[in-house]
Design an enzyme around this catalytic site. Structure first.
Site, mmCIF file in Angstrom:
data_model
loop_
_atom_site.group_PDB
_atom_site.id
_atom_site.type_symbol
_atom_site.label_atom_id
_atom_site.label_comp_id
_atom_site.label_asym_id
_atom_site.label_seq_id
_atom_site.Cartn_x
_atom_site.Cartn_y
_atom_site.Cartn_z
ATOM 1 N N LEU A 155 -11.526 14.713 -8.057
ATOM 2 C CA LEU A 155 -10.348 14.011 -8.490
ATOM 3 C C LEU A 155 -8.883 14.499 -7.678
ATOM 4 C CD1 LEU A 155 -10.623 14.507 -12.321
ATOM 5 C CD2 LEU A 155 -11.805 12.882 -11.054
ATOM 6 N N THR B 100 -5.276 20.257 -11.678
ATOM 7 C CA THR B 100 -4.050 20.407 -12.105
ATOM 8 C C THR B 100 -3.095 18.781 -12.022
ATOM 9 O OG1 THR B 100 -3.261 20.503 -9.958
ATOM 10 C CG2 THR B 100 -3.567 22.480 -11.097
ATOM 11 N N THR C 16 -10.992 3.913 -6.697
ATOM 12 C CA THR C 16 -9.893 3.057 -7.196
ATOM 13 C C THR C 16 -9.702 1.686 -6.819
ATOM 14 O OG1 THR C 16 -7.539 2.760 -6.922
ATOM 15 C CG2 THR C 16 -8.699 3.919 -4.829
ATOM 16 N N LYS D 169 -9.577 5.687 0.408
ATOM 17 C CA LYS D 169 -10.502 5.583 -0.550
ATOM 18 C C LYS D 169 -11.710 4.661 -0.230
ATOM 19 C CE LYS D 169 -8.721 8.186 -3.896
ATOM 20 N NZ LYS D 169 -9.257 9.281 -4.642
ATOM 21 N N SER E 230 -2.378 10.809 -4.207
ATOM 22 C CA SER E 230 -2.459 9.521 -5.116
ATOM 23 C C SER E 230 -1.389 8.520 -5.071
ATOM 24 C CB SER E 230 -3.071 10.030 -6.467
ATOM 25 O OG SER E 230 -2.019 10.347 -7.315
ATOM 26 N N GLU F 236 -7.598 0.214 -5.936
ATOM 27 C CA GLU F 236 -6.615 -0.172 -4.562
ATOM 28 C C GLU F 236 -7.406 -0.489 -3.627
ATOM 29 O OE1 GLU F 236 -3.217 -0.153 -3.603
ATOM 30 O OE2 GLU F 236 -2.895 -0.557 -5.888
ATOM 31 N N TYR G 243 -3.621 4.429 1.690
ATOM 32 C CA TYR G 243 -4.219 5.285 0.491
ATOM 33 C C TYR G 243 -5.512 4.406 0.349
ATOM 34 C CZ TYR G 243 -5.377 6.253 -4.637
ATOM 35 O OH TYR G 243 -5.841 6.336 -5.831
HETATM 36 P P1 NAP Z 1 -2.721 13.169 -9.835
HETATM 37 O O1 NAP Z 1 -2.156 13.313 -10.983
HETATM 38 O O2 NAP Z 1 -1.680 12.857 -8.703
HETATM 39 O O3 NAP Z 1 -3.428 14.576 -9.496
HETATM 40 C C1 NAP Z 1 -4.165 14.760 -8.012
HETATM 41 C C2 NAP Z 1 -4.622 15.935 -8.041
HETATM 42 O O4 NAP Z 1 -5.164 16.458 -6.690
HETATM 43 C C3 NAP Z 1 -3.715 17.332 -8.475
HETATM 44 O O5 NAP Z 1 -4.294 18.285 -9.227
HETATM 45 C C4 NAP Z 1 -3.297 17.630 -7.012
HETATM 46 O O6 NAP Z 1 -2.850 19.018 -6.945
HETATM 47 C C5 NAP Z 1 -4.689 17.509 -6.343
HETATM 48 N N1 NAP Z 1 -4.673 17.563 -4.902
HETATM 49 C C6 NAP Z 1 -3.707 16.906 -3.998
HETATM 50 N N2 NAP Z 1 -4.140 17.153 -2.720
HETATM 51 C C7 NAP Z 1 -4.989 18.185 -2.761
HETATM 52 C C8 NAP Z 1 -5.397 19.000 -1.551
HETATM 53 N N3 NAP Z 1 -5.123 18.669 -0.403
HETATM 54 N N4 NAP Z 1 -6.418 19.864 -2.126
HETATM 55 C C9 NAP Z 1 -6.536 20.168 -3.471
HETATM 56 N N5 NAP Z 1 -5.868 19.313 -4.294
HETATM 57 C C10 NAP Z 1 -5.316 18.355 -4.076
HETATM 58 O O7 NAP Z 1 -3.903 11.827 -9.727
HETATM 59 P P2 NAP Z 1 -4.600 11.323 -11.037
HETATM 60 O O8 NAP Z 1 -3.766 9.962 -11.658
HETATM 61 O O9 NAP Z 1 -4.959 12.367 -11.947
HETATM 62 O O10 NAP Z 1 -5.976 10.886 -10.402
HETATM 63 C C11 NAP Z 1 -7.371 11.461 -10.225
HETATM 64 C C12 NAP Z 1 -7.969 10.701 -9.188
HETATM 65 O O11 NAP Z 1 -8.349 9.394 -9.098
HETATM 66 C C13 NAP Z 1 -7.210 10.816 -7.658
HETATM 67 O O12 NAP Z 1 -8.124 10.919 -6.492
HETATM 68 C C14 NAP Z 1 -6.394 9.477 -7.693
HETATM 69 O O13 NAP Z 1 -6.626 8.909 -6.256
HETATM 70 C C15 NAP Z 1 -7.805 8.372 -8.425
HETATM 71 N N6 NAP Z 1 -7.690 7.547 -9.167
HETATM 72 C C16 NAP Z 1 -6.407 7.487 -9.906
HETATM 73 C C17 NAP Z 1 -5.886 6.270 -10.746
HETATM 74 C C18 NAP Z 1 -4.896 6.484 -11.934
HETATM 75 O O14 NAP Z 1 -4.477 5.332 -12.109
HETATM 76 N N7 NAP Z 1 -4.475 7.524 -12.382
HETATM 77 C C19 NAP Z 1 -6.834 5.352 -10.620
HETATM 78 C C20 NAP Z 1 -7.844 5.175 -9.604
HETATM 79 C C21 NAP Z 1 -8.324 6.554 -8.931
HETATM 80 P P3 NAP Z 1 -1.163 19.246 -7.119
HETATM 81 O O15 NAP Z 1 -0.970 19.403 -8.743
HETATM 82 O O16 NAP Z 1 -1.112 20.756 -6.485
HETATM 83 O O17 NAP Z 1 -0.474 18.295 -6.538
HETATM 84 O O1 F7E Z 2 2.582 1.169 -8.984
HETATM 85 C C1 F7E Z 2 5.243 -1.644 -8.701
HETATM 86 C C2 F7E Z 2 4.281 -1.138 -7.676
HETATM 87 O O2 F7E Z 2 2.907 3.229 -8.405
HETATM 88 C C3 F7E Z 2 2.159 -0.013 -9.757
HETATM 89 C C4 F7E Z 2 -2.104 5.203 -8.519
HETATM 90 O O3 F7E Z 2 -2.503 5.986 -9.491
HETATM 91 O O4 F7E Z 2 -3.318 3.216 -9.543
HETATM 92 C C5 F7E Z 2 -1.910 3.646 -9.206
HETATM 93 O O5 F7E Z 2 -1.244 3.046 -7.888
HETATM 94 C C6 F7E Z 2 2.867 -1.396 -9.413
HETATM 95 C C7 F7E Z 2 2.973 -1.584 -7.878
HETATM 96 O O6 F7E Z 2 0.425 2.324 -9.313
HETATM 97 C C8 F7E Z 2 8.117 0.356 -8.899
HETATM 98 O O7 F7E Z 2 4.795 -1.935 -6.455
HETATM 99 C C9 F7E Z 2 7.658 -1.799 -9.213
HETATM 100 O O8 F7E Z 2 2.721 -2.799 -7.852
HETATM 101 O O9 F7E Z 2 2.428 2.695 -10.755
HETATM 102 P P1 F7E Z 2 2.254 2.594 -9.373
HETATM 103 P P2 F7E Z 2 -0.276 1.880 -8.101
HETATM 104 O O10 F7E Z 2 0.428 1.629 -6.722
HETATM 105 O O11 F7E Z 2 -1.041 0.720 -8.790
HETATM 106 C C10 F7E Z 2 -4.198 3.126 -8.650
HETATM 107 C C11 F7E Z 2 -5.379 2.241 -9.398
HETATM 108 C C12 F7E Z 2 -4.600 4.329 -7.808
HETATM 109 O O12 F7E Z 2 -5.674 4.640 -7.512
HETATM 110 C C13 F7E Z 2 -3.296 5.217 -7.579
HETATM 111 O O13 F7E Z 2 -3.482 6.365 -7.207
HETATM 112 O O14 F7E Z 2 4.149 -1.055 -9.810
HETATM 113 N N1 F7E Z 2 6.326 -1.182 -9.013
HETATM 114 N N2 F7E Z 2 8.477 -0.701 -9.186
HETATM 115 C C14 F7E Z 2 6.738 0.281 -8.920
HETATM 116 N N3 F7E Z 2 5.743 1.387 -8.590
HETATM 117 C C15 F7E Z 2 6.544 2.546 -8.491
HETATM 118 N N4 F7E Z 2 5.873 3.627 -8.283
HETATM 119 N N5 F7E Z 2 7.742 2.658 -8.771
HETATM 120 C C16 F7E Z 2 8.666 1.629 -8.992
HETATM 121 O O15 F7E Z 2 9.823 1.572 -9.045
#
Ligand code: NAP
Ligand code: F7E
Length: 347
Positions: free
Chosen positions: A83, A11, A130, A158, A87, A132, A154
């Site tokens: 996934l 989702t 990630t 990971k 997050s 991160e 987080y």
């Molecule tokens: P997202 O939009 O936050 O989606 C997270 C998904 O995990 C949602 O479907 C959520 O369900 C589900 N979830 C959360 N807690 C759960 C639980 N306890 N049991 C089962 N499902 C659960 O994240 P995304 O951006 O698609 O990222 C996908 C994955 O890649 C994550 O693991 C994230 O940490 C990792 N990642 C993301 C990025 C990025 O930039 N997007 C980069 C590197 C790694 P609900 O809809 O019910 O909340």
């Molecule tokens: O922040 C700065 C914040 O929350 C990016 C997740 O998908 O990518 C994501 O994590 C940057 C940070 O993403 C605001 O401090 C400034 O430096 O969009 P973000 P993230 O923290 O990089 C990684 C790869 C993952 O794995 C994670 O799941 O932007 N920032 N002002 C802000 N960030 C947020 N959220 N909100 C602000 O107002």
């Protein structure tokens, strides 16, 4: 026989794109959704409507090892994509224990289910790692060999999952792989991540629905790609002869402030920056403040810069990102303008 995939986190942003991608490749796609008091299947409802013969949703939760075990057992998938995660990096400082339960132990629950059900030679496993994990980066750009230095609950969780995946691969010869994905965004990105917060915020200001956007650290730099490109890499990782780990990134880096400028330009909004540091603000053509910073959005420890080197993925997976950051921003803005103008919830 059609291949079966099981997606935890279907989702979410990536889960929805991956489901579409796999259905096009003729997979049967099973996904896990959580019970919630209001509907949480917005991102996949259209898929169900179009593909209900090959698309199945099951209730479950990654923190509930019994439900994980049950799903792996009844579906017996060829590929599992983990996934699912809490997050949000900033939120992980507020609920570290829960974050570790989902993002660290959740991965272990899947690995154990595969092993204990005797499916270790059948199932291929993908773990959503990630950038991160690199946190306070020890070298730049970051590759598969760069040591980790996570800076949030987080990131730490990971790292646990990353090493567990490698441990199960080495101990039990499982086809278990890590993607180390840098930030990827899309019109389906959650509204509290910075890119989407900016595209929605500036679109609302443009339409006169909001006066000001409040952000945190606008000097942070990220390597932003498009989620559609990144789910293709997730699939490619599981199609290789050998299980392995891959950095997935664009190799280009921009600050949050730069992303704001791209969005403002795309919206034809003339903005001027004045001030320094936390006091730097963006003004519109009428000299109204439309963006300012507030420490409440700062993290207790920040990841200031991330930049990936995707050479290994390019060479072995033959993968490369197709969508630039400007094209990404444009697509996000158009989507947000459409939703805001028509009160249209479809993404
Ligand atoms: P997202 O939009 O936050 O989606 C997270 C998904 O995990 C949602 O479907 C959520 O369900 C589900 N979830 C959360 N807690 C759960 C639980 N306890 N049991 C089962 N499902 C659960 O994240 P995304 O951006 O698609 O990222 C996908 C994955 O890649 C994550 O693991 C994230 O940490 C990792 N990642 C993301 C990025 C990025 O930039 N997007 C980069 C590197 C790694 P609900 O809809 O019910 O909340
Ligand atoms: O922040 C700065 C914040 O929350 C990016 C997740 O998908 O990518 C994501 O994590 C940057 C940070 O993403 C605001 O401090 C400034 O430096 O969009 P973000 P993230 O923290 O990089 C990684 C790869 C993952 O794995 C994670 O799941 O932007 N920032 N002002 C802000 N960030 C947020 N959220 N909100 C602000 O107002």
């Amino acid at each position: 026989m059609m291949k079966k995939a099981l997606i935890f986190g279907i989702t979410g942003q990536d889960g929805s794109y991956l489901a579409e991608f796999l259905l096009k490749k003729k997979y049967k796609v099973h996904g896990v959704k959580r019970k919630s008091s209001s509907l949480n299947t917005d991102r996949v409802d259209h898929i169900y409507e179009e593909n209900n013969k090959n698309f199945f949703l099951h209730y479950g939760d990654l923190t509930d090892a019994i439900s994980v075990n049950r799903l792996v057992n009844i579906i017996k998938p060829d590929e599992i994509y983990n996934l699912a995660a809490q997050s949000h990096v900033a939120v992980s400082f507020v609920i570290p224990n829960y974050t570790a339960n989902v993002d660290a132990l959740g991965c272990l629950n899947i690995l154990e289910a595969i092993k204990s059900l005797g499916l270790d030679k059948k199932v291929k496993f993908y773990q959503a790692g990630t950038s991160e994990m690199f946190g306070k980066v020890l070298e730049s750009p970051q590759t598969e060999k760069t040591p980790f230095y996570p800076r949030s609950p987080y990131g730490v969780s990971k790292v646990f999952s990353h090493w567990m995946t490698i441990n199960y691969r080495e101990s039990y010869k499982m086809f278990a792989c890590n993607g180390i994905l840098f930030n990827h965004e899309s019109p389906r990105r959650g509204e509290t991540f910075v890119t989407r917060k900016i595209t929605i915020g500036l679109a609302k200001i443009k339409l006169g629905l909001q006066k000001k956007l409040i952000l945190g650290n606008i000097y942070a730099k990220r390597d932003w790609g498009h989620a559609k490109d990144y789910v293709e890499a997730q699939w490619l990782i599981l199609q290789q002869k050998k299980p392995d780990d891959f950095v997935i990134a664009t190799g280009k880096q921009y600050s949050v402030k730069h992303f704001i400028n791209i969005v403002a330009k795309e919206l034809n909004m003339k903005i001027t920056w004045r001030g320094k540091g936390i006091n730097e603000k963006a003004y519109d053509a009428n000299n109204n403040i439309i963006i300012e910073c507030n420490r409440k959005y700062f993290r207790p420890s920040e990841v200031q810069t991330l930049l990936g080197n995707p050479t290994k993925a390019k060479k072995i997976l033959k993968w490369k990102p197709k969508i630039s950051v400007s094209e990404l921003a444009k697509e996000m803005i158009q989507n947000d303008l459409r939703i805001l103008s028509h009160n249209d919830k479809k993404k």
